[in-house]
Design an enzyme around this catalytic site. Structure first.
Site, PDB file in Angstrom:
ATOM      1  N   GLU A   1       2.828  16.802 -11.735  1.00  9.09           N
ATOM      2  CA  GLU A   1       3.022  18.251 -11.792  1.00  9.09           C
ATOM      3  C   GLU A   1       2.035  18.856 -12.781  1.00  9.09           C
ATOM      4  OE1 GLU A   1       6.570  21.356 -12.157  1.00  9.09           O
ATOM      5  OE2 GLU A   1       7.107  19.248 -12.502  1.00  9.09           O
TER       6      GLU A   1
ATOM      7  N   ASN B   1      -7.121  15.343  -3.431  1.00  5.41           N
ATOM      8  CA  ASN B   1      -7.961  16.281  -2.680  1.00  5.41           C
ATOM      9  C   ASN B   1      -9.164  15.510  -2.105  1.00  5.41           C
ATOM     10  OD1 ASN B   1     -10.145  18.106  -2.139  1.00  5.41           O
ATOM     11  ND2 ASN B   1      -9.079  19.683  -3.307  1.00  5.41           N
TER      12      ASN B   1
ATOM     13  N   GLY C   1     -11.921  16.371  -0.558  1.00  7.71           N
ATOM     14  CA  GLY C   1     -13.246  16.925  -0.851  1.00  7.71           C
ATOM     15  C   GLY C   1     -13.690  16.546  -2.255  1.00  7.71           C
TER      16      GLY C   1
ATOM     17  N   PHE D   1     -16.123  21.972   0.499  1.00  6.76           N
ATOM     18  CA  PHE D   1     -14.681  22.151   0.707  1.00  6.76           C
ATOM     19  C   PHE D   1     -14.228  23.381  -0.076  1.00  6.76           C
ATOM     20  CE2 PHE D   1     -12.886  20.816  -3.419  1.00  6.76           C
ATOM     21  CZ  PHE D   1     -14.001  20.218  -4.000  1.00  6.76           C
ATOM     22  N   GLY D   2     -12.954  23.681   0.046  1.00  5.09           N
ATOM     23  CA  GLY D   2     -12.343  24.753  -0.763  1.00  5.09           C
ATOM     24  C   GLY D   2     -13.050  26.084  -0.620  1.00  5.09           C
ATOM     25  N   TYR D   3     -13.367  26.695  -1.761  1.00  7.42           N
ATOM     26  CA  TYR D   3     -13.953  28.034  -1.781  1.00  7.42           C
ATOM     27  C   TYR D   3     -15.477  28.018  -1.601  1.00  7.42           C
ATOM     28  CZ  TYR D   3      -9.409  29.262  -3.851  1.00  7.42           C
ATOM     29  OH  TYR D   3      -8.064  29.452  -4.078  1.00  7.42           O
ATOM     30  N   ASP D   4     -16.064  26.868  -1.291  1.00  5.74           N
ATOM     31  CA  ASP D   4     -17.527  26.748  -1.217  1.00  5.74           C
ATOM     32  C   ASP D   4     -18.206  27.827  -0.354  1.00  5.74           C
ATOM     33  OD1 ASP D   4     -17.616  24.671  -2.979  1.00  5.74           O
ATOM     34  OD2 ASP D   4     -17.973  23.096  -1.499  1.00  5.74           O
TER      35      ASP D   4
ATOM     36  N   ASP E   1      -9.627  18.556 -13.055  1.00  8.82           N
ATOM     37  CA  ASP E   1      -8.890  19.778 -12.739  1.00  8.82           C
ATOM     38  C   ASP E   1      -9.907  20.908 -12.715  1.00  8.82           C
ATOM     39  OD1 ASP E   1      -6.093  20.685 -12.175  1.00  8.82           O
ATOM     40  OD2 ASP E   1      -6.714  22.214 -13.617  1.00  8.82           O
ATOM     41  N   SER E   2      -9.898  21.647 -11.631  1.00 10.55           N
ATOM     42  CA  SER E   2     -10.972  22.613 -11.445  1.00 10.55           C
ATOM     43  C   SER E   2     -10.444  23.859 -10.759  1.00 10.55           C
ATOM     44  CB  SER E   2     -12.091  21.969 -10.627  1.00 10.55           C
ATOM     45  OG  SER E   2     -11.570  21.255  -9.534  1.00 10.55           O
TER      46      SER E   2
HETATM   47  P1  ITT Z   1      -5.804  17.058  -7.350  1.00 16.32           P
HETATM   48  O1  ITT Z   1      -5.014  17.804  -8.401  1.00 16.32           O
HETATM   49  O2  ITT Z   1      -5.010  16.026  -6.627  1.00 16.32           O
HETATM   50  O3  ITT Z   1      -7.095  16.526  -7.891  1.00 16.32           O
HETATM   51  P2  ITT Z   1      -6.096  19.715  -6.201  1.00 16.32           P
HETATM   52  O4  ITT Z   1      -6.778  20.266  -4.978  1.00 16.32           O
HETATM   53  O5  ITT Z   1      -4.659  20.109  -6.421  1.00 16.32           O
HETATM   54  O6  ITT Z   1      -6.249  18.119  -6.195  1.00 16.32           O
HETATM   55  P3  ITT Z   1      -6.858  21.198  -8.536  1.00 16.32           P
HETATM   56  O7  ITT Z   1      -5.469  21.438  -8.967  1.00 16.32           O
HETATM   57  O8  ITT Z   1      -7.878  20.836  -9.581  1.00 16.32           O
HETATM   58  O9  ITT Z   1      -6.969  20.067  -7.448  1.00 16.32           O
HETATM   59  O10 ITT Z   1      -7.331  22.495  -7.755  1.00 16.32           O
HETATM   60  C1  ITT Z   1      -8.654  22.740  -7.573  1.00 16.32           C
HETATM   61  C2  ITT Z   1      -8.829  23.723  -6.430  1.00 16.32           C
HETATM   62  O11 ITT Z   1      -9.975  24.530  -6.755  1.00 16.32           O
HETATM   63  C3  ITT Z   1      -9.163  22.991  -5.145  1.00 16.32           C
HETATM   64  O12 ITT Z   1      -8.029  22.779  -4.358  1.00 16.32           O
HETATM   65  C4  ITT Z   1     -10.152  23.938  -4.479  1.00 16.32           C
HETATM   66  O13 ITT Z   1      -9.448  24.910  -3.768  1.00 16.32           O
HETATM   67  C5  ITT Z   1     -10.842  24.602  -5.681  1.00 16.32           C
HETATM   68  N1  ITT Z   1     -12.087  23.871  -6.011  1.00 16.32           N
HETATM   69  C6  ITT Z   1     -12.325  23.029  -7.058  1.00 16.32           C
HETATM   70  N2  ITT Z   1     -13.566  22.541  -7.023  1.00 16.32           N
HETATM   71  C7  ITT Z   1     -14.146  23.086  -5.928  1.00 16.32           C
HETATM   72  C8  ITT Z   1     -15.419  22.974  -5.343  1.00 16.32           C
HETATM   73  O14 ITT Z   1     -16.353  22.170  -5.837  1.00 16.32           O
HETATM   74  N3  ITT Z   1     -15.662  23.682  -4.237  1.00 16.32           N
HETATM   75  C9  ITT Z   1     -14.723  24.487  -3.706  1.00 16.32           C
HETATM   76  N4  ITT Z   1     -13.496  24.633  -4.174  1.00 16.32           N
HETATM   77  C10 ITT Z   1     -13.197  23.942  -5.286  1.00 16.32           C
END
Ligand code: ITT
Length: 191
Positions: free
Chosen positions: A38, A10, A12, A146-149, A67-68
């Site tokens: 996986e 990812n 971001g 990024f993401g849900y920010d 993992d977040s």
């Molecule tokens: P990796 O497993 O390769 O690290 P991923 O995107 O699949 O990448 P995760 O399975 O941990 O990672 O999913 C985390 C998701 O949660 C991520 O894609 C975002 O949509 C969201 N997320 C996590 N941290 C965030 C942040 O700081 N701000 C916004 N969204 C976040």
């Protein structure tokens, strides 16, 4: 200096993880894209451990994984472990959360971040978790991050993560909380 593989795909997240790790006595290396893990764990920590451990073993190098995800109270903790898989793009994922939450008065949510560091044999050297409490807005605000920010509002700072400077987000976020406990231990481990 020893190599540390940053085990994420990812961009971001990678950017943020690198910022925390700059200046440490580790040479940061990116995970080759062909190594995909996986995420079969039942918790964020289990998934962070899985990713760090498998990448470390595959490359025979130290590895760090995050993992977040976002847990929305009125959605019984969704999207949770499925945060990355809740739609095909950041925009689609945000729209799905907003649609599912609708006009619900309870906007409480939290971001959770688990981090694991694995040794070259795959065994776990460090693990930690961080949480940031917030609220889900009805419309996205801000362009950073990024993401849900854009929908995650932090009342104590009166801004969404996407309105914060990268420095402020780095301080207050779930990832910031996790790195705050991890970094002193990681410093002790580095050669
Ligand atoms: P990796 O497993 O390769 O690290 P991923 O995107 O699949 O990448 P995760 O399975 O941990 O990672 O999913 C985390 C998701 O949660 C991520 O894609 C975002 O949509 C969201 N997320 C996590 N941290 C965030 C942040 O700081 N701000 C916004 N969204 C976040």
């Amino acid at each position: 200096m020893r190599n540390l593989i940053v085990a994420t795909s990812n961009p971001g997240k990678l950017q943020e993880m690198q910022e925390y790790l700059i200046g440490l006595n580790w040479t940061l290396k990116l995970k080759p894209p062909e190594i995909e893990i996986e995420e079969t764990g039942q918790t964020f920590l289990e998934n962070a451990i899985l990713k760090a451990s498998q990448v470390a073993k595959a490359l025979e190098e130290w590895a760090i994984a995050d993992d977040s995800g976002l847990a929305v109270e009125a959605l019984n903790g969704a999207p949770g472990l499925y945060s990355a898989r809740y739609g095909n793009s950041d925009r689609a994922r945000i729209e799905r959360v907003l649609k599912e939450l609708g006009d619900n008065q309870n906007r409480q949510a939290k971001f959770i971040c688990a981090i694991a560091v694995a040794r070259p044999d795959g065994s776990i050297a460090l693990e930690t978790e961080g949480i940031c409490q917030g609220e889900i807005l009805k419309t996205p605000q801000g362009k950073q991050g990024f993401g849900y920010d854009p929908i995650f509002y932090v009342p104590s700072h009166q801004q969404t993560f996407a309105q914060m400077t990268p420095e402020l987000k780095r301080d207050v976020s779930h990832r910031g909380q996790a790195f705050a406990t991890l970094l002193p231990k990681l410093k002790k481990l580095s050669p």
